[in-house]
Design a protein around this motif. Structure first.
Motif, PDB file in Angstrom:
ATOM      1  N   ALA A 110       0.835  -1.200   0.000  1.00  0.00           N
ATOM      2  CA  ALA A 110       0.000   0.000   0.000  1.00  0.00           C
ATOM      3  C   ALA A 110       0.868   1.248   0.000  1.00  0.00           C
ATOM      4  CB  ALA A 110      -0.923   0.001   1.217  1.00  0.00           C
ATOM      5  N   PRO A 111       0.868   2.022  -1.105  1.00  0.00           N
ATOM      6  CA  PRO A 111       1.630   3.274  -1.137  1.00  0.00           C
ATOM      7  C   PRO A 111       0.968   4.381  -0.335  1.00  0.00           C
ATOM      8  CG  PRO A 111       0.455   2.967  -3.194  1.00  0.00           C
ATOM      9  CD  PRO A 111       0.228   1.727  -2.390  1.00  0.00           C
ATOM     10  N   GLU A 112      -0.339   4.219  -0.051  1.00  0.00           N
ATOM     11  CA  GLU A 112      -1.083   5.176   0.753  1.00  0.00           C
ATOM     12  C   GLU A 112      -2.033   4.424   1.665  1.00  0.00           C
ATOM     13  OE1 GLU A 112      -3.036   8.132  -1.605  1.00  0.00           O
ATOM     14  OE2 GLU A 112      -1.392   8.240  -3.051  1.00  0.00           O
ATOM     15  N   LEU A 113      -2.497   5.096   2.713  1.00  0.00           N
ATOM     16  CA  LEU A 113      -3.367   4.440   3.682  1.00  0.00           C
ATOM     17  C   LEU A 113      -4.651   3.928   3.061  1.00  0.00           C
ATOM     18  CD1 LEU A 113      -3.054   6.638   6.909  1.00  0.00           C
ATOM     19  CD2 LEU A 113      -1.703   4.655   6.205  1.00  0.00           C
ATOM     20  N   ARG A 114      -5.143   4.622   2.052  1.00  0.00           N
ATOM     21  CA  ARG A 114      -6.425   4.226   1.462  1.00  0.00           C
ATOM     22  C   ARG A 114      -6.350   2.882   0.746  1.00  0.00           C
ATOM     23  NH1 ARG A 114      -6.890   6.110  -4.062  1.00  0.00           N
ATOM     24  NH2 ARG A 114      -4.982   7.178  -4.739  1.00  0.00           N
ATOM     25  N   PHE A 115      -5.143   2.393   0.484  1.00  0.00           N
ATOM     26  CA  PHE A 115      -4.996   1.096  -0.173  1.00  0.00           C
ATOM     27  C   PHE A 115      -4.906  -0.054   0.822  1.00  0.00           C
ATOM     28  CE2 PHE A 115      -3.286   4.100  -3.314  1.00  0.00           C
ATOM     29  CZ  PHE A 115      -4.071   3.753  -4.418  1.00  0.00           C
ATOM     30  N   LEU A 116      -4.847   0.264   2.111  1.00  0.00           N
ATOM     31  CA  LEU A 116      -4.782  -0.788   3.127  1.00  0.00           C
ATOM     32  C   LEU A 116      -6.114  -1.521   3.222  1.00  0.00           C
ATOM     33  CD1 LEU A 116      -2.855   1.013   6.021  1.00  0.00           C
ATOM     34  CD2 LEU A 116      -2.006  -0.875   4.605  1.00  0.00           C
ATOM     35  N   PRO A 117      -6.092  -2.785   3.658  1.00  0.00           N
ATOM     36  CA  PRO A 117      -7.360  -3.509   3.864  1.00  0.00           C
ATOM     37  C   PRO A 117      -8.159  -2.892   5.001  1.00  0.00           C
ATOM     38  CG  PRO A 117      -5.518  -4.770   4.725  1.00  0.00           C
ATOM     39  CD  PRO A 117      -4.915  -3.623   3.976  1.00  0.00           C
ATOM     40  N   LEU A 160       3.752   0.181   2.431  1.00  0.00           N
ATOM     41  CA  LEU A 160       3.430  -0.681   3.567  1.00  0.00           C
ATOM     42  C   LEU A 160       3.079  -2.059   3.013  1.00  0.00           C
ATOM     43  CD1 LEU A 160       1.129   1.821   5.507  1.00  0.00           C
ATOM     44  CD2 LEU A 160       3.503   1.256   6.051  1.00  0.00           C
ATOM     45  N   ASN A 161       3.905  -3.052   3.317  1.00  0.00           N
ATOM     46  CA  ASN A 161       3.666  -4.417   2.845  1.00  0.00           C
ATOM     47  C   ASN A 161       2.847  -5.175   3.887  1.00  0.00           C
ATOM     48  OD1 ASN A 161       5.252  -4.160   0.423  1.00  0.00           O
ATOM     49  ND2 ASN A 161       7.071  -4.228   1.741  1.00  0.00           N
ATOM     50  N   VAL A 162       1.765  -5.775   3.441  1.00  0.00           N
ATOM     51  CA  VAL A 162       0.796  -6.382   4.355  1.00  0.00           C
ATOM     52  C   VAL A 162       0.830  -7.905   4.222  1.00  0.00           C
ATOM     53  CG1 VAL A 162      -1.627  -6.476   5.052  1.00  0.00           C
ATOM     54  CG2 VAL A 162      -0.668  -4.347   4.118  1.00  0.00           C
ATOM     55  N   PHE A 163       0.963  -8.587   5.360  1.00  0.00           N
ATOM     56  CA  PHE A 163       0.950 -10.045   5.420  1.00  0.00           C
ATOM     57  C   PHE A 163      -0.183 -10.486   6.346  1.00  0.00           C
ATOM     58  CE2 PHE A 163       5.254  -8.599   4.657  1.00  0.00           C
ATOM     59  CZ  PHE A 163       5.666  -9.369   3.581  1.00  0.00           C
ATOM     60  N   THR A 169      -8.294 -14.818   8.574  1.00  0.00           N
ATOM     61  CA  THR A 169      -7.211 -13.988   9.086  1.00  0.00           C
ATOM     62  C   THR A 169      -7.395 -13.691  10.570  1.00  0.00           C
ATOM     63  OG1 THR A 169      -6.983 -12.949   6.916  1.00  0.00           O
ATOM     64  CG2 THR A 169      -5.946 -11.846   8.778  1.00  0.00           C
ATOM     65  N   LEU A 170      -6.377 -14.052  11.359  1.00  0.00           N
ATOM     66  CA  LEU A 170      -6.395 -13.764  12.798  1.00  0.00           C
ATOM     67  C   LEU A 170      -5.809 -12.383  13.082  1.00  0.00           C
ATOM     68  CD1 LEU A 170      -6.906 -14.796  15.699  1.00  0.00           C
ATOM     69  CD2 LEU A 170      -4.564 -15.675  15.679  1.00  0.00           C
ATOM     70  N   PHE A 171      -4.705 -12.060  12.399  1.00  0.00           N
ATOM     71  CA  PHE A 171      -4.108 -10.736  12.512  1.00  0.00           C
ATOM     72  C   PHE A 171      -3.207 -10.503  11.299  1.00  0.00           C
ATOM     73  CE2 PHE A 171      -1.292 -13.631  14.797  1.00  0.00           C
ATOM     74  CZ  PHE A 171      -0.027 -13.284  14.369  1.00  0.00           C
ATOM     75  N   ARG A 172      -2.736  -9.273  11.155  1.00  0.00           N
ATOM     76  CA  ARG A 172      -1.863  -8.926  10.028  1.00  0.00           C
ATOM     77  C   ARG A 172      -0.525  -8.389  10.541  1.00  0.00           C
ATOM     78  NH1 ARG A 172      -6.884  -6.521   8.093  1.00  0.00           N
ATOM     79  NH2 ARG A 172      -7.806  -7.924   6.534  1.00  0.00           N
ATOM     80  N   ILE A 173       0.519  -8.591   9.757  1.00  0.00           N
ATOM     81  CA  ILE A 173       1.823  -8.008  10.009  1.00  0.00           C
ATOM     82  C   ILE A 173       2.074  -6.967   8.931  1.00  0.00           C
ATOM     83  CG2 ILE A 173       4.306  -8.432  10.112  1.00  0.00           C
ATOM     84  CD1 ILE A 173       3.723 -11.200  11.188  1.00  0.00           C
ATOM     85  N   ILE A 174       2.423  -5.754   9.344  1.00  0.00           N
ATOM     86  CA  ILE A 174       2.668  -4.654   8.414  1.00  0.00           C
ATOM     87  C   ILE A 174       4.159  -4.363   8.380  1.00  0.00           C
ATOM     88  CG2 ILE A 174       2.041  -2.311   7.755  1.00  0.00           C
ATOM     89  CD1 ILE A 174      -0.339  -4.251   7.891  1.00  0.00           C
ATOM     90  N   ASP A 175       4.765  -4.625   7.231  1.00  0.00           N
ATOM     91  CA  ASP A 175       6.187  -4.352   7.029  1.00  0.00           C
ATOM     92  C   ASP A 175       6.325  -2.907   6.562  1.00  0.00           C
ATOM     93  OD1 ASP A 175       8.855  -4.337   6.431  1.00  0.00           O
ATOM     94  OD2 ASP A 175       8.707  -5.666   4.692  1.00  0.00           O
ATOM     95  N   MET A 176       6.848  -2.053   7.440  1.00  0.00           N
ATOM     96  CA  MET A 176       6.959  -0.631   7.140  1.00  0.00           C
ATOM     97  C   MET A 176       8.241  -0.338   6.366  1.00  0.00           C
ATOM     98  SD  MET A 176       5.662   0.785  10.849  1.00  0.00           S
ATOM     99  CE  MET A 176       5.470   2.460  10.301  1.00  0.00           C
ATOM    100  N   PRO A 177       8.274   0.740   5.587  1.00  0.00           N
ATOM    101  CA  PRO A 177       9.485   1.084   4.825  1.00  0.00           C
ATOM    102  C   PRO A 177      10.674   1.327   5.731  1.00  0.00           C
ATOM    103  CG  PRO A 177       7.592   2.398   4.105  1.00  0.00           C
ATOM    104  CD  PRO A 177       7.183   1.705   5.363  1.00  0.00           C
ATOM    105  N   GLY A 178      11.842   0.917   5.279  1.00  0.00           N
ATOM    106  CA  GLY A 178      13.054   1.162   6.043  1.00  0.00           C
ATOM    107  C   GLY A 178      13.348   2.646   6.132  1.00  0.00           C
ATOM    108  N   TYR A 179      13.941   3.065   7.226  1.00  0.00           N
ATOM    109  CA  TYR A 179      14.248   4.484   7.404  1.00  0.00           C
ATOM    110  C   TYR A 179      15.736   4.666   7.668  1.00  0.00           C
ATOM    111  CZ  TYR A 179      13.938   3.148  12.363  1.00  0.00           C
ATOM    112  OH  TYR A 179      14.099   2.530  13.571  1.00  0.00           O
TER     113      TYR A 179
END
Length: 298
Positions: A110-117, A160-163, A169-179
């Protein structure tokens, strides 16, 4: 019943043979009686007292056999055995192992929040400097070598990479961009800050952020900046040391102590710092358990 003979009302299990219920009294072998009425007439007779003691001893023997067969102590058999802290931790680690051995899959970037599930399940986010070993750690947690892939050019992936974990689905893991990357243009850094802070501040299902620290370098100013950002957003975070196999155990212990002390000054920081090695598998079971506990509220 006012017309009935005087009686004892027991609170707890009644042990012994059924015939014991048909005699004058049923002695209590559990906790104190809830209601204690006067004894039946003649109870002061020594013969009756001896009979009661014999019955009590017989019933006590039956109760002990009952407790022994049930595997519980000489107490209320309805009370489950106490679970030690070590056993509870072991149980949680095993539950986490089984959970991550089940379905885990990549959903989207997701490049923006609106693309998140839709925010319909808990989320655990993972943040860290570029080259901190985030992808390797995610693969180690999930037990899948190719689930998360490192960017060819660190700092270039600003999504934001979503797993998803579990099916359903019990929960999701959000891989945030490296800083903390030096190669990225200022506008990319600015975009990253907006995306991350908007996510941290506005994602109601976010339960915790794992802040990854390379144990070879310790906490850098950019790490302190992200921790302060999490404090400001009132989001719980837990520090995780990566690449623990790259330094000596004595040095790792010193880094662990220093990082723990630095994390304690942040109000949003979870008190336990976990040292890990994705390559050796060290600390991975404990980290899995921490993720599961945070996601499910255990």
């Amino acid at each position: 019943c006012a017309d009935a003979m005087d009686f004892h009302v027991l609170h707890g299990a009644v042990c012994g043979r059924p015939a014991a219920l048909l005699d004058d009294q049923q002695p209590g072998f559990d906790r104190a009686a809830a209601v204690h009425e006067p004894q039946i007439s003649g109870a002061s007779d020594p013969a009756i007292g001896r009979r009661d003691r014999r019955e009590a001893q017989s019933a006590q023997g039956s109760a002990e056999a009952c407790w022994s067969e049930a595997g519980c102590a000489k107490a209320d058999c309805r009370t489950p055995p106490q679970v030690t802290e070590e056993q509870a931790k072991a149980d949680l680690i095993e539950a986490a192992r089984k959970r991550f051995a089940g379905p885990v899959s990549f959903l989207l970037s997701a490049p923006e929040l609106r693309f998140l599930p839709a925010p319909d399940v808990p989320e655990i986010a993972v943040a860290g400097r570029s080259n901190v070993g985030k992808s390797s750690l995610l693969n180690a947690i999930t037990g899948r070598n190719g689930l998360a892939r490192a960017s060819v050019t660190p700092g270039r992936t600003q999504e934001l990479n979503v797993f998803e974990v579990g099916e359903p689905t019990l929960f999701r893991i959000i891989d945030m961009p490296g800083y903390g990357f030096a190669e990225a243009p200022k506008d990319v850094v600015r975009q990253w800050k907006h995306l991350v802070f908007d996510y941290l501040r506005g994602r109601t299902v976010l339960r915790r952020v794992l802040v990854l620290i390379d144990c070879r370098h310790g906490i850098k100013p950019v790490d302190r900046e992200i921790m302060s950002m999490l404090d400001k957003a009132a989001v719980s975070f837990q520090v995780v040391l990566t690449k623990g196999d790259k330094i000596k155990p004595t040095e790792l212990a010193k880094v662990h102590e220093a990082v723990s002390a630095a994390a304690r000054i942040h109000p949003a920081a979870y008190p336990e710092v976990i040292a890990t090695s994705a390559e050796k598998g060290e600390g991975i079971p404990e980290l899995r358990a921490a993720v599961l506990a945070a996601a499910t509220g255990q």
